[in-house]
Design an enzyme around this catalytic site. Structure first.
Site, short mmCIF file in Angstrom:
data_model
loop_
_atom_site.label_atom_id
_atom_site.label_comp_id
_atom_site.label_asym_id
_atom_site.label_seq_id
_atom_site.Cartn_x
_atom_site.Cartn_y
_atom_site.Cartn_z
N SER A 65 7.20 4.94 6.87
CA SER A 65 6.59 5.78 5.85
C SER A 65 7.16 7.20 5.89
CB SER A 65 5.08 5.85 6.06
OG SER A 65 4.51 4.57 5.96
N1 SAH Z 1 3.60 2.30 9.84
C1 SAH Z 1 4.84 1.63 9.62
C2 SAH Z 1 4.89 1.11 8.22
C3 SAH Z 1 5.74 -0.07 8.10
S1 SAH Z 1 5.75 -0.78 6.46
C4 SAH Z 1 5.98 2.59 9.85
O1 SAH Z 1 5.84 3.77 9.48
O2 SAH Z 1 7.02 2.19 10.36
C5 SAH Z 1 4.34 -1.85 6.51
C6 SAH Z 1 4.39 -2.93 7.55
O3 SAH Z 1 3.25 -3.76 7.33
C7 SAH Z 1 5.61 -3.84 7.48
O4 SAH Z 1 6.24 -3.85 8.71
C8 SAH Z 1 5.01 -5.21 7.14
O5 SAH Z 1 5.70 -6.29 7.73
C9 SAH Z 1 3.61 -5.07 7.70
N2 SAH Z 1 2.61 -5.99 7.15
C10 SAH Z 1 2.45 -6.41 5.86
N3 SAH Z 1 1.40 -7.25 5.76
C11 SAH Z 1 0.87 -7.35 7.02
C12 SAH Z 1 -0.23 -8.07 7.57
N4 SAH Z 1 -1.04 -8.86 6.85
N5 SAH Z 1 -0.47 -7.94 8.90
C13 SAH Z 1 0.30 -7.15 9.68
N6 SAH Z 1 1.36 -6.46 9.21
C14 SAH Z 1 1.64 -6.55 7.90
#
Ligand code: SAH
Length: 215
Positions: A65
Site C-alpha cells: 500500500s
Molecule cells: N498490507 C499489505 C497489503 C498487501 S495487498 C502490504 O502493504 O504489503 C492485499 C493482500 O491481501 C494481498 O497480499 C492478498 O493476497 C491478500 N488477501 C486477499 N484476500 C485475502 C484473504 N481472504 N485472506 C488473507 N489475505 C488476503
C-alpha cells in the site's frame, strides 16, 4: 560502526511530506514509519521507488500500500502499545511491521503462501518477533486468538465480513475498505456492546479481498 542506511533521508522526507503534512499526528506512528526500512519489503529493482507516494507491485497481482494509506489506516486503529491486533492481507509484511512496533502482538493472515513466506523472512531479518503469520482465508478472521482490540483489512471487501465484527473486543476497532472492485470507502467500525458504530474515513482503492466473506 553502524552502517548508514542510504534510504534514511528518503524515509524522513516520506514521513514529513506525505504523512505529517496530510494531517497524521500520532507520534509513535510517525517514528515507526521513519525507522522501518520499507525498501526491504519490495523487490530490489524497486528500492529507488520504495518511498514514493504510491503503491508498488509485490508480485502475484498484489501491491504494497501507499505509505499514506498505511499511516491513515494505522492511526485510525488508535494503538497505544497494549493491543492484540489482527491483520488480514499480510502481503509484503510492511504494514505488519508497523503494527508490531505499535501494538503488543500481531496476528496476520495472508491467502498466498509465497507472499507470507517472504514477509516472514523480512520480518525475522529485522528482528520483529511479536507476531504470528498464517496462510489462509482471512475473511473468516483467526477465531483461536479472538477477541482483538484492533482489526485491519488491507484488501477491498464487497461487505464487512461478519466473522471480523464477531472477533472484535468491546471497544475494539475494525478498519476496512468496503465497496466495489474499483473504488471503496474506508470504514472504521467500533464495537460498543451489541452495537457497531460505523464511521466513513474517505475513498480508497485496494486489491480484492478474496474469500468466503469477500469476492
Ligand atoms: N498490507 C499489505 C497489503 C498487501 S495487498 C502490504 O502493504 O504489503 C492485499 C493482500 O491481501 C494481498 O497480499 C492478498 O493476497 C491478500 N488477501 C486477499 N484476500 C485475502 C484473504 N481472504 N485472506 C488473507 N489475505 C488476503
Amino acid at each position: 560502526m553502524a552502517q548508514t542506511d542510504p534510504f534514511a533521508l528518503a524515509r524522513r522526507r516520506m514521513v514529513e511530506d506525505q504523512i505529517a503534512r496530510r494531517g497524521v499526528r500520532d507520534r509513535r506512528l510517525l517514528a515507526a514509519m521513519a525507522d522501518i526500512p520499507r525498501h526491504l519489503f519490495v523487490d530490489e529493482a524497486l528500492w529507488s521507488q520504495a518511498y514514493d507516494d504510491h503503491p508498488l507491485s509485490i508480485g502475484q497481482g498484489q501491491t504494497i500500500s501507499q505509505p499514506y494509506m498505511v499511516a491513515l489506516m494505522t492511526e485510525a486503529l488508535g494503538l497505544t502499545g497494549r493491543e492484540k491486533v489482527l491483520e488480514i492481507g499480510t502481503g509484503s509484511g510492511y504494514q505488519t511491521a508497523i503494527l508490531a512496533r505499535l501494538a503488543d502482538w500481531v496476528y496476520s493472515v495472508e491467502r498466498l503462501p509465497e507472499l507470507s513466506r517472504r514477509a516472514q523472512a523480512v520480518l525475522e531479518e529485522l528482528g520483529i518477533f511479536n507476531l504470528n503469520l498464517k496462510v489462509g482465508d482471512g475473511t473468516k478472521g483467526w477465531p483461536e486468538h479472538a477477541p482483538y482490540d484492533a482489526i485491519i483489512v488491507t484488501a477491498g471487501a464487497p461487505q464487512v465480513p461478519q466473522p471480523l465484527t464477531e472477533q472484535l473486543a468491546e471497544g475494539g476497532r475494525l478498519v476496512i475498505p468496503v465497496g466495489d472492485r474499483h473504488v471503496q470507502t474506508l470504514l472504521r467500525i467500533t464495537r460498543r456492546g451489541d452495537r457497531l458504530v460505523r464511521e466513513d474515513l474517505g475513498g480508497c482503492r485496494f486489491v480484492d479481498l478474496v474469500g468466503d466473506h469477500g469476492w
